[in-house]
Design a protein around this motif. Structure first.
Motif, PDB file in Angstrom:
ATOM      1  N   GLU A 192      51.678  45.800  29.071  1.00 25.59           N
ATOM      2  CA  GLU A 192      52.945  46.424  28.682  1.00 25.59           C
ATOM      3  C   GLU A 192      52.801  47.301  27.456  1.00 25.59           C
ATOM      4  N   LEU A 193      52.031  46.857  26.463  1.00 25.53           N
ATOM      5  CA  LEU A 193      51.892  47.606  25.220  1.00 25.53           C
ATOM      6  C   LEU A 193      50.854  48.718  25.303  1.00 25.53           C
ATOM      7  N   CYS A 194      50.135  48.799  26.395  1.00 27.80           N
ATOM      8  CA  CYS A 194      49.182  49.900  26.615  1.00 27.80           C
ATOM      9  C   CYS A 194      49.622  50.700  27.836  1.00 27.80           C
ATOM     10  N   PRO A 195      50.669  51.527  27.700  1.00 28.07           N
ATOM     11  CA  PRO A 195      51.148  52.270  28.880  1.00 28.07           C
ATOM     12  C   PRO A 195      50.139  53.281  29.399  1.00 28.07           C
ATOM     13  N   HIS A 196      49.258  53.796  28.538  1.00 27.89           N
ATOM     14  CA  HIS A 196      48.266  54.763  29.010  1.00 27.89           C
ATOM     15  C   HIS A 196      47.183  54.097  29.853  1.00 27.89           C
ATOM     16  N   LEU A 197      47.005  52.784  29.693  1.00 24.23           N
ATOM     17  CA  LEU A 197      46.072  52.071  30.565  1.00 24.23           C
ATOM     18  C   LEU A 197      46.558  52.109  32.006  1.00 24.23           C
ATOM     19  N   LYS A 198      47.847  51.871  32.181  1.00 28.11           N
ATOM     20  CA  LYS A 198      48.420  51.950  33.525  1.00 28.11           C
ATOM     21  C   LYS A 198      48.325  53.359  34.080  1.00 28.11           C
ATOM     22  N   GLN A 199      48.546  54.335  33.215  1.00 28.41           N
ATOM     23  CA  GLN A 199      48.490  55.728  33.667  1.00 28.41           C
ATOM     24  C   GLN A 199      47.076  56.113  34.051  1.00 28.41           C
ATOM     25  N   CYS A 200      46.075  55.605  33.318  1.00 32.38           N
ATOM     26  CA  CYS A 200      44.688  55.934  33.648  1.00 32.38           C
ATOM     27  C   CYS A 200      44.270  55.310  34.974  1.00 32.38           C
ATOM     28  N   ILE A 201      44.753  54.107  35.260  1.00 33.32           N
ATOM     29  CA  ILE A 201      44.348  53.431  36.503  1.00 33.32           C
ATOM     30  C   ILE A 201      45.112  53.979  37.702  1.00 33.32           C
ATOM     31  N   LEU A 202      46.402  54.225  37.530  1.00 28.50           N
ATOM     32  CA  LEU A 202      47.205  54.691  38.663  1.00 28.50           C
ATOM     33  C   LEU A 202      47.014  56.173  38.944  1.00 28.50           C
ATOM     34  N   GLY A 203      46.698  56.979  37.930  1.00 29.73           N
ATOM     35  CA  GLY A 203      46.551  58.402  38.162  1.00 29.73           C
ATOM     36  C   GLY A 203      47.885  59.075  38.388  1.00 29.73           C
ATOM     37  N   LYS A 204      47.992  59.852  39.453  1.00 33.87           N
ATOM     38  CA  LYS A 204      49.239  60.555  39.744  1.00 33.87           C
ATOM     39  C   LYS A 204      50.379  59.597  40.037  1.00 33.87           C
ATOM     40  N   SER A 205      50.074  58.454  40.645  1.00 36.11           N
ATOM     41  CA  SER A 205      51.123  57.496  40.981  1.00 36.11           C
ATOM     42  C   SER A 205      51.668  56.778  39.767  1.00 36.11           C
ATOM     43  N   LYS A 240      44.864  48.024  42.684  1.00 35.36           N
ATOM     44  CA  LYS A 240      43.942  47.780  41.574  1.00 35.36           C
ATOM     45  C   LYS A 240      44.699  47.424  40.300  1.00 35.36           C
ATOM     46  N   TRP A 241      45.818  48.114  40.066  1.00 37.70           N
ATOM     47  CA  TRP A 241      46.607  47.808  38.871  1.00 37.70           C
ATOM     48  C   TRP A 241      47.198  46.404  38.956  1.00 37.70           C
ATOM     49  N   GLN A 242      47.667  46.013  40.128  1.00 33.42           N
ATOM     50  CA  GLN A 242      48.178  44.660  40.306  1.00 33.42           C
ATOM     51  C   GLN A 242      47.070  43.623  40.086  1.00 33.42           C
ATOM     52  N   GLU A 243      45.851  43.955  40.514  1.00 38.22           N
ATOM     53  CA  GLU A 243      44.728  43.040  40.312  1.00 38.22           C
ATOM     54  C   GLU A 243      44.409  42.884  38.829  1.00 38.22           C
ATOM     55  N   VAL A 244      44.461  43.997  38.083  1.00 33.89           N
ATOM     56  CA  VAL A 244      44.217  43.937  36.636  1.00 33.89           C
ATOM     57  C   VAL A 244      45.296  43.104  35.950  1.00 33.89           C
ATOM     58  N   LYS A 245      46.554  43.303  36.321  1.00 39.60           N
ATOM     59  CA  LYS A 245      47.634  42.530  35.722  1.00 39.60           C
ATOM     60  C   LYS A 245      47.510  41.038  36.047  1.00 39.60           C
ATOM     61  N   GLU A 282      39.709  61.524  38.377  1.00 41.45           N
ATOM     62  CA  GLU A 282      40.595  60.357  38.342  1.00 41.45           C
ATOM     63  C   GLU A 282      39.843  59.073  38.688  1.00 41.45           C
ATOM     64  N   GLU A 283      38.958  59.151  39.673  1.00 48.73           N
ATOM     65  CA  GLU A 283      38.207  57.972  40.085  1.00 48.73           C
ATOM     66  C   GLU A 283      37.268  57.497  38.979  1.00 48.73           C
ATOM     67  N   LEU A 284      36.598  58.446  38.309  1.00 46.71           N
ATOM     68  CA  LEU A 284      35.705  58.065  37.213  1.00 46.71           C
ATOM     69  C   LEU A 284      36.496  57.459  36.055  1.00 46.71           C
ATOM     70  N   LEU A 285      37.643  58.058  35.734  1.00 46.19           N
ATOM     71  CA  LEU A 285      38.473  57.521  34.653  1.00 46.19           C
ATOM     72  C   LEU A 285      38.958  56.115  34.995  1.00 46.19           C
ATOM     73  N   ARG A 286      39.347  55.924  36.252  1.00 43.32           N
ATOM     74  CA  ARG A 286      39.826  54.605  36.684  1.00 43.32           C
ATOM     75  C   ARG A 286      38.697  53.562  36.609  1.00 43.32           C
ATOM     76  N   ASP A 287      37.499  53.943  37.060  1.00 42.46           N
ATOM     77  CA  ASP A 287      36.371  53.004  37.034  1.00 42.46           C
ATOM     78  C   ASP A 287      35.992  52.631  35.610  1.00 42.46           C
ATOM     79  N   LEU A 291      42.750  55.389  24.705  1.00 42.15           N
ATOM     80  CA  LEU A 291      42.978  55.773  26.105  1.00 42.15           C
ATOM     81  C   LEU A 291      43.770  57.065  26.202  1.00 42.15           C
ATOM     82  N   LYS A 292      44.712  57.261  25.312  1.00 42.00           N
ATOM     83  CA  LYS A 292      45.503  58.499  25.302  1.00 42.00           C
ATOM     84  C   LYS A 292      44.617  59.701  24.977  1.00 42.00           C
TER      85      LYS A 292
END
Length: 511
Positions: free
Chosen positions: A152-165, A195-200, A96-101, A55-56
Motif C-alpha cells: 500500500e505504501l509503495c504505489p510505484h511498486l504496483k505500477q512497475c509490476i502491472l505496467g499499463k494495467s 503476479k501482483w496478487q501473488e506478490v501481495k 515492461e517485462e524487464l522492469l517487472r522481473d 522505484l519512481k
C-alpha cells in the motif's frame, strides 16, 4: 507504539483537508492520522518511502520508452506517425517485462531477508522466559508491519509490476467490475494482475508469520505465570487468589411439604490470576496497536491461549488424581471456583468465526474432561441447586466484561439486548421518552412537544366529539423523529425574521 499512536502532530490532518474531497485526493498523499489508524510507525513509513522513491526514479527513466495512457495532441488530431524512421515504443513490451522481473526479484530478495530474520528470532524467543522485553520481539513486529504495508505504501511498486494495467482508470474499472460481480463469481485476472496478487499474498503470509511469532511469545510468558499460580497447592495461596462470593437466598421444600428459605454462597467473579491473565493479554495487544492487527492473528491468539490454559487445568487434574501425600485436598468451594473460572475463560477466549468452529470439537472434549472432574468434587444435590444461579451469574459477568476485554471478545460477544417494548420507560428516567424511535430508544422528548401533547389530551377530555383524522396525524407527528426540528421550523416561519431552518441543507435534516 503507544507514544506514536496517542500523540498529536501537525501532520495528522492534511493542510487541505477542509476543502479537498477524499475522492479527489491523490493516492500518494497519506495523512498522519491514517498511518496511526493502521499502526504504521515512522520507521515503516521511511523504509517504504525510500523504496518507493527508488522505484519512481526507475519508472521515470523508462517512461520515454513506454506509451502513455492518455493520447498525445498529434494522435487526437489524427496525425499518423507511420512514416517515422524510429519507433521508440517498439520495445515497450520488453521494457515492461524487464522492469517487472527486476521488481519481483527485488521483492523476493527483501522477503528472503525477512524470512531469515524471522526464523532466527523464532529460535531465540522459543525458550526465552522474558521474551516480552526482548529487542528481537520489536524487530519481529517491525517486519510484520512492514510486510503488511509494503503493497500500500509503495504505489510505484504496483505500477512497475502491472505496467499499463496499473493506471488509475484501470484500477477504478477493476473495483467497479468487482463490485458488480457476485461473491460466487470468479473474477478473471490477466497475467500481470495475477503476479501482483501473488506478490501481495507473499507479503501477507510473511506478515501473518511474524505476528504468529509475537503471539506465541506473549502467550508463553503470560500462560506460564497463570499455570504457576493455578498449580499452587498451599491454603494461603488459594485464599490469596480468591475473590468475593455472593450470598443468594433460595426457597427449598422440605419433606413435609413446607417451604424453607436458605442462603447459599456462590462465586460471582473469576479468580485474580484469571483476571490478571486476560488483562495482561489485553495490555500486550493494545501495546502493539491491537486495532490494526489482522483478524486471523487475533483468532489464532485466542485459540492458542485457550489451548495453553486447558493444558494447565489438565495438569492440575493429573496432580489431584494422583493424590500425593501432603497435598491440599480439592474442596467443594475450590471446585466451584475452578469450574466458574474455566467456563468464563472458555466463553471469553472462544473465537466466534467459521474457521474456528472446525477445531472447536477437540477443545470441547478437553473442557468436558476437566469439567467432569471438577463436578465430581461437588455434591450432586448442591450442583443441581447451584447450576442455574452459576449460569445467570456467568452471563452477567460476560456482559459486564465484554467492553473491558473488547479486543479479545470481539464484536460477536457484544451483548445488545434490546427490549421489544420500545415505549417502556426506565424507572430512573424522569423525562418522557420517544416511543417511535428505534435507534435512540432513550432519547427524551422536547419540553414544548410534551406540553403540546398534554394540552391535546386535556382538549380531548373536554370534547365529546371525535377528532378528525388530520388532528390525530398532527398529534402523532410530534412523536416522530425530527419533531423538534419541525417544531422550531414552524415557530420560525411565524416570525418575520429570517430562519436558518429555511435553508436547504438544514431543512433536509427534518425530512
Amino acid at each position: 507504539m503507544a507514544l506514536f499512536l496517542w500523540s498529536e502532530s501537525p501532520s495528522d490532518m492534511p493542510s487541505d483537508a477542509a476543502w479537498v474531497n477524499v475522492a479527489n485526493r491523490s493516492q500518494f498523499a497519506k495523512s498522519g492520522l491514517s498511518m496511526k489508524a493502521q499502526a504504521l510507525t515512522p520507521c515503516v513509513q521511511s523504509f517504504c518511502s525510500a523504496l518507493d522513491t527508488k522505484l519512481k526514479a526507475k519508472l521515470d527513466d523508462l517512461l520515454s520508452y513506454l506509451p502513455s495512457d492518455s493520447p498525445t495532441p498529434k494522435e487526437l488530431l489524427g496525425v499518423q506517425s507511420r512514416n517515422s524512421a524510429f519507433d521508440r515504443y517498439a520495445d515497450a513490451g520488453m521494457v515492461e517485462e524487464l522492469l517487472r522481473d527486476h521488481c519481483i526479484t527485488c521483492i523476493q530478495y527483501v522477503l528472503g531477508c525477512v524470512r531469515e530474520e524471522l526464523q532466527s528470532a523464532e529460535d531465540k524467543l522459543k525458550g526465552h522466559t522474558d521474551a516480552l522485553n526482548d529487542a528481537k520481539l520489536n524487530a519481529v513486529l517491525f517486519m510484520a508491519r512492514l510486510c503488511q504495508s509494503l503493497g500500500e505504501l509503495c504505489p510505484h511498486l504496483k505500477q512497475c509490476i502491472l505496467g499499463k494495467s496499473g493506471s488509475t482508470e484501470n484500477v477504478m474499472r477493476e473495483t467497479r467490475s468487482s463490485k458488480k460481480l457476485g461473491k460466487g463469481k470468479a473474477q478473471e485476472l490477466n497475467p500481470m494482475q495475477a503476479k501482483w496478487q501473488e506478490v501481495k499474498e507473499q507479503f501477507l503470509q510473511q506478515s501473518l508469520f511474524a505476528y504468529q511469532i509475537w503471539s506465541s511469545a506473549v502467550i508463553k510468558v503470560l500462560v506460564h505465570s497463570f499455570t504457576k499460580t493455578l498449580l499452587l497447592d498451599a491454603a494461603g495461596s488459594i485464599l490469596a487468589t480468591a475473590t468475593n462470593w455472593d450470598e443468594i437466598e433460595i426457597q427449598e421444600e422440605t419433606e413435609t411439604g413446607s417451604s424453607v428459605m436458605s442462603k447459599i454462597r456462590l462465586p460471582v467473579q473469576p479468580s485474580w490470576y484469571v483476571q490478571c491473565l486476560l488483562f495482561s493479554l489485553c495490555q500486550e495487544v493494545n501495546r502493539v496497536g491491537g486495532h490494526a492487527l489482522p483478524k486471523r492473528t487475533l483468532q489464532l491468539l485466542l485459540k492458542t491461549c485457550l489451548a495453553e490454559v486447558l493444558a494447565g487445568y489438565e495438569k492440575l487434574v493429573e496432580e489431584k488424581q494422583e493424590k500425593k501425600e501432603g497435598t491440599f485436598p480439592m474442596t467443594q468451594n475450590r471446585a466451584l471456583q475452578l469450574l466458574y473460572d474455566l467456563r468464563y475463560l472458555n466463553i471469553v477466549l472462544t473465537a466466534k468465526s467459521e474457521e474456528a468452529k472446525t477445531s472447536r470439537s477437540k477443545q470441547d472434549s478437553r473442557i468436558e474432561t476437566v469439567t467432569d472432574f471438577l463436578e465430581a468434587n461437588i455434591d450432586p444435590f448442591d450442583l443441581d441447586v447451584f447450576t442455574p444461579h452459576l449460569n445467570s451469574s456467568l452471563n452477567r459477568l460476560v456482559q459486564r466484561t465484554s467492553v473491558l476485554f473488547g479486543l479479545l471478545t470481539g464484536a460477536e460477544n457484544q451483548y445488545t439486548n434490546r427490549s421489544n417494548n420500545l415505549s417502556s420507560q426506565e424507572p430512573h428516567n424522569i423525562l418522557p421518552l420517544a416511543s417511535s424511535q428505534i435507534r435512540f430508544g432513550l432519547l427524551p422528548l422536547s419540553m414544548s412537544s410534551s406540553r403540546k401533547t398534554k394540552s391535546a389530551v386535556k382538549n380531548t377530555e373536554n370534547q365529546t366529539q371525535v377528532l378528525p383524522p388530520s388532528v390525530v396525524r398532527a398529534e402523532e407527528e410530534t412523536f416522530r423523529p425530527g419533531s423538534l426540528f419541525r417544531q422550531l421550523a414552524t415557530e420560525e416561519e411565524d416570525t418575520a425574521a429570517p430562519s436558518l431552518f429555511k435553508l436547504s441543507w438544514l431543512s433536509s435534516m427534518t425530512k
